[in-house]
Design a protein around this motif. Structure first.
Motif, PDB file in Angstrom:
ATOM      1  N   GLU A  92       0.764  -1.545   0.146  1.00  0.00           N
ATOM      2  CA  GLU A  92      -0.319  -0.660  -0.400  1.00  0.00           C
ATOM      3  C   GLU A  92       1.067   0.924   0.192  1.00  0.00           C
ATOM      4  N   THR A  93       2.082   1.473   0.382  1.00  0.00           N
ATOM      5  CA  THR A  93       2.766   2.377   0.648  1.00  0.00           C
ATOM      6  C   THR A  93       3.707   3.108  -0.458  1.00  0.00           C
ATOM      7  N   GLU A  94       4.147   1.343  -1.060  1.00  0.00           N
ATOM      8  CA  GLU A  94       4.713   1.943  -2.600  1.00  0.00           C
ATOM      9  C   GLU A  94       3.621   2.434  -3.756  1.00  0.00           C
ATOM     10  N   ARG A  95       2.323   1.461  -3.357  1.00  0.00           N
ATOM     11  CA  ARG A  95       1.350   2.107  -4.254  1.00  0.00           C
ATOM     12  C   ARG A  95       0.992   3.996  -3.930  1.00  0.00           C
ATOM     13  N   LEU A  96       1.518   4.479  -2.887  1.00  0.00           N
ATOM     14  CA  LEU A  96       0.943   5.725  -2.711  1.00  0.00           C
ATOM     15  C   LEU A  96       2.086   6.592  -3.183  1.00  0.00           C
ATOM     16  N   GLU A  97       2.689   5.856  -3.359  1.00  0.00           N
ATOM     17  CA  GLU A  97       4.407   6.968  -3.427  1.00  0.00           C
ATOM     18  C   GLU A  97       3.884   6.672  -5.011  1.00  0.00           C
ATOM     19  N   LYS A  98       3.249   5.552  -5.822  1.00  0.00           N
ATOM     20  CA  LYS A  98       3.465   5.823  -6.622  1.00  0.00           C
ATOM     21  C   LYS A  98       2.698   7.329  -7.329  1.00  0.00           C
ATOM     22  N   GLU A  99       1.219   7.322  -7.151  1.00  0.00           N
ATOM     23  CA  GLU A  99       0.704   8.027  -7.000  1.00  0.00           C
ATOM     24  C   GLU A  99       1.186   9.685  -6.792  1.00  0.00           C
ATOM     25  N   MET A 100       1.502   9.627  -5.705  1.00  0.00           N
ATOM     26  CA  MET A 100       2.328  11.288  -5.335  1.00  0.00           C
ATOM     27  C   MET A 100       2.708  12.126  -5.779  1.00  0.00           C
ATOM     28  N   PRO A 101       3.213  11.670  -6.918  1.00  0.00           N
ATOM     29  CA  PRO A 101       3.919  12.937  -8.099  1.00  0.00           C
ATOM     30  C   PRO A 101       3.105  13.515  -8.731  1.00  0.00           C
ATOM     31  N   SER A 102       1.961  12.746  -9.158  1.00  0.00           N
ATOM     32  CA  SER A 102       0.395  13.024 -10.311  1.00  0.00           C
ATOM     33  C   SER A 102      -0.303  13.772  -8.901  1.00  0.00           C
ATOM     34  N   GLN A 103      -0.618  13.896  -7.845  1.00  0.00           N
ATOM     35  CA  GLN A 103      -1.537  14.122  -6.558  1.00  0.00           C
ATOM     36  C   GLN A 103      -1.059  15.641  -6.772  1.00  0.00           C
ATOM     37  N   SER A 104       0.947  15.330  -6.331  1.00  0.00           N
ATOM     38  CA  SER A 104       2.127  17.277  -6.436  1.00  0.00           C
ATOM     39  C   SER A 104       1.054  17.500  -7.425  1.00  0.00           C
ATOM     40  N   ARG A 105       1.410  17.162  -9.137  1.00  0.00           N
ATOM     41  CA  ARG A 105       1.347  17.773  -9.916  1.00  0.00           C
ATOM     42  C   ARG A 105      -0.414  18.692 -10.379  1.00  0.00           C
ATOM     43  N   HIS A 106      -1.289  17.316  -9.652  1.00  0.00           N
ATOM     44  CA  HIS A 106      -2.790  18.190  -9.065  1.00  0.00           C
ATOM     45  C   HIS A 106      -2.483  19.452  -8.525  1.00  0.00           C
ATOM     46  N   LEU A 107      -1.868  19.261  -7.618  1.00  0.00           N
ATOM     47  CA  LEU A 107      -2.473  20.102  -6.622  1.00  0.00           C
ATOM     48  C   LEU A 107      -1.121  21.946  -7.016  1.00  0.00           C
ATOM     49  N   GLU A 108      -0.558  21.940  -7.604  1.00  0.00           N
ATOM     50  CA  GLU A 108       0.533  22.522  -8.447  1.00  0.00           C
ATOM     51  C   GLU A 108      -0.632  23.366  -9.114  1.00  0.00           C
ATOM     52  N   ASN A 109      -1.059  22.580 -10.156  1.00  0.00           N
ATOM     53  CA  ASN A 109      -2.123  23.259 -10.430  1.00  0.00           C
ATOM     54  C   ASN A 109      -3.286  23.905 -10.606  1.00  0.00           C
ATOM     55  N   LEU A 110      -3.762  23.416  -9.773  1.00  0.00           N
ATOM     56  CA  LEU A 110      -4.650  24.362  -8.389  1.00  0.00           C
ATOM     57  C   LEU A 110      -4.477  25.311  -7.697  1.00  0.00           C
ATOM     58  N   ASN A 111      -3.084  25.664  -7.626  1.00  0.00           N
ATOM     59  CA  ASN A 111      -2.924  26.633  -6.605  1.00  0.00           C
ATOM     60  C   ASN A 111      -2.565  27.839  -8.442  1.00  0.00           C
ATOM     61  N   GLN A 112      -1.163  27.269  -9.273  1.00  0.00           N
ATOM     62  CA  GLN A 112      -1.529  27.772 -10.760  1.00  0.00           C
ATOM     63  C   GLN A 112      -2.979  28.665 -10.978  1.00  0.00           C
ATOM     64  N   GLY A 113      -4.118  27.868 -11.115  1.00  0.00           N
ATOM     65  CA  GLY A 113      -5.296  28.486 -11.393  1.00  0.00           C
ATOM     66  C   GLY A 113      -5.829  29.116 -10.073  1.00  0.00           C
ATOM     67  N   GLY A 114      -4.811  29.565  -9.218  1.00  0.00           N
ATOM     68  CA  GLY A 114      -6.189  30.245  -7.998  1.00  0.00           C
ATOM     69  C   GLY A 114      -6.988  29.272  -7.409  1.00  0.00           C
ATOM     70  N   ILE A 115      -7.044  28.429  -7.124  1.00  0.00           N
ATOM     71  CA  ILE A 115      -8.325  27.747  -6.741  1.00  0.00           C
ATOM     72  C   ILE A 115      -8.031  27.905  -5.243  1.00  0.00           C
ATOM     73  N   ALA A 116      -5.896  27.095  -4.864  1.00  0.00           N
ATOM     74  CA  ALA A 116      -6.029  27.064  -4.028  1.00  0.00           C
ATOM     75  C   ALA A 116      -6.243  28.372  -2.747  1.00  0.00           C
ATOM     76  N   ASN A 117      -5.459  29.723  -3.666  1.00  0.00           N
ATOM     77  CA  ASN A 117      -5.620  30.924  -2.944  1.00  0.00           C
ATOM     78  C   ASN A 117      -6.308  31.636  -2.740  1.00  0.00           C
ATOM     79  N   SER A 118      -7.398  31.001  -3.300  1.00  0.00           N
ATOM     80  CA  SER A 118      -9.121  31.286  -3.197  1.00  0.00           C
ATOM     81  C   SER A 118      -9.671  30.728  -1.432  1.00  0.00           C
TER      82      SER A 118
END
Length: 180
Positions: A58-84
């Motif tokens: 399960e840890t390995e599976r989650l570690e593999k998913e983390m890079p895609s989650q990080s990119r998703h969060l960066e995209n949200l931030n660039q769109g101003g959603i996180a800041n709002s």
């Protein structure tokens, strides 16, 4: 030497006295590993092994998913959603930074006020972790019972290697995460 009949289960005092340390370790495993169905030593060890294998997978599976989650969060931030969402949950009242130790270690104090739904403390923590900072420890407290919505986050941080920063630069960087 233990007889075969004395090692059939892990209930109290079922192991010979000279193996009390082993008994204690097996009882500890019974408490730590969920859903251990049998209490004989071999079954406890086998079920512990299987449990650890599942946790590792399960840890390995989650570690593999983390890079895609990080990119998703960066995209949200660039769109101003996180800041709002930050704007709705909290208001920054004051940010103070103080250099300690070496030239890359700081104490950060952020005084903020909760405005909306729960999650403001997590937003402050994410803002601190967003930059090239290693958070050594952090805490949140209510500095005054007269103002229960005012909170203070204190974090001990270290700027990552290869980067230098002044107190003012760090303060300005943190404030940039919380637009007015």
């Amino acid at each position: 030497m233990a007889s075969a009949s004395s090692t059939n289960n892990c209930s109290s005092n079922s192991f010979p006295d000279d193996d009390e340390e082993l008994n204690e370790q097996l009882r500890t495993l019974l408490l730590l590993v969920p859903d251990v169905a049998q209490t004989d030593p071999i079954s406890i060890l086998e079920q512990t092994r299987d449990y650890l294998r599942r946790v590792h997978e399960e840890t390995e599976r989650l570690e593999k998913e983390m890079p895609s989650q990080s990119r998703h969060l960066e995209n949200l931030n660039q769109g101003g959603i996180a800041n709002s969402s930050i704007r709705r949950r909290l208001q920054i009242l004051r940010v103070e930074t103080e250099k300690i130790g070496g030239n890359r270690e700081f104490v950060v104090n952020i005084l903020w006020k909760r405005l909306g739904p729960p999650g403001a403390a997590a937003e402050v923590q994410r803002a601190i972790e967003f930059f090239d900072l290693n958070v050594k420890s952090s805490s949140v407290l209510v500095p005054s019972f007269l103002h229960p919505d005012e909170m203070q986050t204190t974090a001990f941080v270290k700027v990552k290697k290869g980067k230098n920063m002044t107190e003012k630069e760090l303060r300005d960087l943190l404030l940039s995460r919380f637009p007015s």
